[in-house]
Scaffold this active site. Structure first.
Site, PDB file in Angstrom:
ATOM      1  CG  HIS A 135     -27.488 -64.299  27.363  1.00 31.01           C
ATOM      2  ND1 HIS A 135     -27.962 -64.568  28.181  1.00 31.01           N
ATOM      3  CD2 HIS A 135     -28.615 -63.488  26.965  1.00 31.01           C
ATOM      4  CE1 HIS A 135     -29.230 -64.668  28.466  1.00 31.01           C
ATOM      5  NE2 HIS A 135     -29.652 -63.648  28.111  1.00 31.01           N
ATOM      6  CD  GLU A 149     -35.178 -60.328  26.132  1.00 32.31           C
ATOM      7  OE1 GLU A 149     -35.948 -59.549  25.261  1.00 32.31           O
ATOM      8  OE2 GLU A 149     -34.870 -61.675  26.855  1.00 32.31           O
TER       9      GLU A 149
END
Length: 195
Positions: free
Chosen positions: A8, A81
């Site tokens: 990202h 994550e």
């Protein structure tokens, strides 16, 4: 099969050097610009299926990458994550100050130690391995996966036989594009592009 992994774009937490995984934060202006640069690189590749983590930063990045493309978008918690628990949103020095005993354990055994309320790198690797095992069963030419730095490093370890010793041997910058190929039963890193 071509697997395109994109980390990202930049967030404020990236700017401040915080550990964060479960915090659901948005891209900065720089992160949006990075995503547009990555979109230019990937523009001519046809994706039928796109996997993203459950976090806003991955979704925002994917939205930019998929401008004017119609794809099957799948959110998968296995590529979220690392959950840093009580360490979330804190920089390294702050963690050392607030949690000296836990910080010491983390430094001594980073693979197995889970921050209070969080998960260990070994746990993260377990879910990433499950994801990759499933992806390799698919019959598609190009797949896009928009995820996070810790997940991408875990995927590198997966390619290298599951050896977590390699976890810190690779960088993963915001909006890096990693092309991983799966050909004739072989999985290999073809390229890593910084945007």
């Amino acid at each position: 099969m071509n697997l395109y992994f994109v980390r990202h774009g930049e967030t404020k937490e990236n700017q401040g050097g915080s550990y964060y995984g479960s915090l659901d934060v948005e891209l900065t202006e720089q992160g949006i610009l990075q995503s547009h640069r990555a979109e230019e690189i990937l523009r001519d590749i046809n994706f039928k299926t796109v996997y993203i983590s459950e976090k806003k930063r991955a979704e925002q990045t994917a939205d930019i990458l998929l401008k004017n493309k119609h794809c099957n978008l799948i959110r998968d918690s296995r590529i979220n994550e690392t959950n840093f628990g009580e360490f979330e949103g804190k920089a390294y020095d702050k963690i050392k100050e607030l949690y000296p005993a836990e910080w010491k354990l983390w430094c001594e055994n980073w693979r197995d130690f889970a921050p209070p309320g969080g998960e260990s790198y070994l746990q993260v690797y377990g879910r990433v391995k499950s994801f990759m095992d499933d992806i390799l069963k698919l019959d598609e030419e190009n797949i896009l996966i928009v995820t996070h730095g810790g997940v991408i490093r875990s995927i590198y370890c997966y390619i290298l036989g599951g050896n977590l010793d390699f976890f810190w041997s690779f960088g993963s910058k915001n909006c890096d594009i990693t092309l991983i190929k799966y050909e004739y039963g072989n999985l290999f890193i073809d390229s890593i592009t910084h945007v």
